[in-house]
Design an enzyme around this catalytic site. Structure first.
Site, PDB file in Angstrom:
ATOM      1  N   ASP A  16       9.144  68.020  41.183  1.00 46.57           N
ATOM      2  CA  ASP A  16      10.402  67.971  40.896  1.00 46.57           C
ATOM      3  C   ASP A  16      10.706  66.606  40.607  1.00 46.57           C
ATOM      4  O   ASP A  16      11.057  65.675  41.432  1.00 46.57           O
ATOM      5  CB  ASP A  16      11.016  68.113  42.339  1.00 46.57           C
ATOM      6  CG  ASP A  16      12.614  68.250  42.055  1.00 46.57           C
ATOM      7  OD1 ASP A  16      12.981  68.554  40.841  1.00 46.57           O
ATOM      8  OD2 ASP A  16      13.534  68.419  43.140  1.00 46.57           O
ATOM      9  N   GLU A  88      16.465  72.095  31.472  1.00 48.85           N
ATOM     10  CA  GLU A  88      17.822  72.708  32.100  1.00 48.85           C
ATOM     11  C   GLU A  88      18.725  72.527  30.878  1.00 48.85           C
ATOM     12  O   GLU A  88      18.809  71.569  30.202  1.00 48.85           O
ATOM     13  CB  GLU A  88      18.359  71.654  33.069  1.00 48.85           C
ATOM     14  CG  GLU A  88      19.664  72.242  33.408  1.00 48.85           C
ATOM     15  CD  GLU A  88      19.904  71.850  35.107  1.00 48.85           C
ATOM     16  OE1 GLU A  88      21.056  72.065  35.615  1.00 48.85           O
ATOM     17  OE2 GLU A  88      18.895  71.210  35.751  1.00 48.85           O
ATOM     18  N   LYS A 124      16.279  76.428  32.508  1.00 42.40           N
ATOM     19  CA  LYS A 124      16.856  76.362  33.792  1.00 42.40           C
ATOM     20  C   LYS A 124      18.504  76.102  33.630  1.00 42.40           C
ATOM     21  O   LYS A 124      19.208  75.679  32.809  1.00 42.40           O
ATOM     22  CB  LYS A 124      16.547  74.857  34.411  1.00 42.40           C
ATOM     23  CG  LYS A 124      16.579  74.636  35.701  1.00 42.40           C
ATOM     24  CD  LYS A 124      15.614  73.464  36.156  1.00 42.40           C
ATOM     25  CE  LYS A 124      16.018  73.010  37.800  1.00 42.40           C
ATOM     26  NZ  LYS A 124      15.627  71.746  38.153  1.00 42.40           N
ATOM     27  N   PHE A 170      18.670  75.823  46.880  1.00 42.99           N
ATOM     28  CA  PHE A 170      18.551  74.183  47.399  1.00 42.99           C
ATOM     29  C   PHE A 170      18.373  74.075  48.845  1.00 42.99           C
ATOM     30  O   PHE A 170      19.806  73.976  49.284  1.00 42.99           O
ATOM     31  CB  PHE A 170      19.740  73.572  46.684  1.00 42.99           C
ATOM     32  CG  PHE A 170      19.545  73.384  45.206  1.00 42.99           C
ATOM     33  CD1 PHE A 170      18.635  74.002  44.446  1.00 42.99           C
ATOM     34  CD2 PHE A 170      20.061  71.967  44.616  1.00 42.99           C
ATOM     35  CE1 PHE A 170      18.242  73.400  42.848  1.00 42.99           C
ATOM     36  CE2 PHE A 170      20.029  71.614  43.348  1.00 42.99           C
ATOM     37  CZ  PHE A 170      19.022  72.259  42.502  1.00 42.99           C
TER      38      PHE A 170
END
Length: 309
Positions: A16, A88, A124, A170
């Protein structure tokens, strides 16, 4: 084996990060990025060079330059991962289905121009109603999606029904909200973020949905190990380092594909989805907050690009 190596035998590990050096060091299967991570990585010398190249290639259009810069980071990341990079779309399009689809198709076209096929890219998208609708269209066109900013069960069910490739609940941000609202968490078993991912994972497996679950946004290694066996886990470099240094923990699977679920297989319509999301104060607030934060960092990235023009 250290804890990271043991975990890698149970779940697919994803970096990440937009930190190219960290990704090269860990060599994960996949990597995820977002506007905040790209903004952080923009301070490096090579990023400024890439940004100027993107500005020239886009004719000075900041929106297109940002997309091209993000794709350039993705191309570099793909040199060090074996499968996917998640890129994203602009979070400011989170409530516009058509703009999200258009942005995704531009990103895929930019990757194609760089010699990267769509089979190596996950688009994303924020898990709003509009974002999930966009993902349904993109998946039908063969473009894989990673649904982010996912905090609630209502979002997870809609994503599965849309046939998305994977979701990114999340964990840490769920915990943050509950702690801020007075909850005391003394172990990973009590962690509401861990509990949420387990519930979603079990429902997906019990009802035969192929959508994969990727735990994200971890605050500590305890949360990560409590989800060992989840399809994927996307982990920041700091926590990857901690897991690699841990040679005393025995990592055991906490989730497996033969899970059962007490939740029935039913998909709410739009009105019920919005009502259920509204009833979940945590999910509603964290979704809105996440979009605002990503949009703010996207705006900062745009300002930085404009300063180089």
């Amino acid at each position: 084996m250290n804890a990271l190596e043991q975990l890698g035998q149970l779940s697919t590990l994803v970096a990440d990060s937009g930190d190219l050096d960290a990704i090269r060091r860990f060599k994960p299967t996949d990597a995820t990025t977002n506007p905040s991570l790209i903004l952080a990585a923009a301070s490096t010398d090579h990023a400024a060079t890439w940004a100027r190249e993107a500005l020239v290639a886009s004719g000075g259009n900041i929106d297109r330059a940002r997309e091209k810069l993000t794709v350039r980071f993705g191309c570099e990341i793909l040199k060090s991962v074996g499968r996917y990079v998640s890129t994203e779309v602009d979070p400011r399009a989170s409530f516009d289905t058509q703009k999200t689809i258009q942005a995704a198709e531009r990103i895929i076209a930019d990757y194609a121009a760089a010699g990267v096929g769509p089979e190596r890219v996950l688009i994303k998208i924020a898990s709003t109603w509009e974002g999930i609708r966009a993902a349904r269209v993109l998946e039908s066109r063969g473009l894989r999606c990673n649904m982010t900013l996912l905090f609630g069960f209502a979002q997870a069910r809609q994503c599965a029904d849309a046939g998305v490739t994977l979701i990114s609940p999340f964990v840490g941000r769920i915990l943050d909200w509950h702690v801020a609202n007075g909850l005391k968490v003394e172990s990973p078993e009590q962690d509401p973020g861990v509990q949420s991912v387990r519930r979603i994972y079990r429902w997906y497996k019990a009802h035969g949905y192929p959508t994969q679950v990727m735990g994200a946004s971890f605050r500590n290694t305890g949360e990560i190990l409590a989800l060992a066996g989840c399809d994927l886990l996307t982990i920041a470099p700091k926590l990857l380092d901690e897991l690699a240094a841990d040679t005393s923990t025995r990592v055991e699977a906490q989730l497996s594909a033969d899970q059962t679920s007490e939740d029935p297989r039913e998909i709410p319509d739009e009105a019920r989805f919005r009502a259920e999301l509204n009833d979940d104060a945590m999910a509603t607030e964290k979704l809105a907050d996440g979009i605002r934060r990503f949009a703010a960092d996207q705006a900062k990235l745009d300002s930085w690009l404009a300063s180089l023009a």
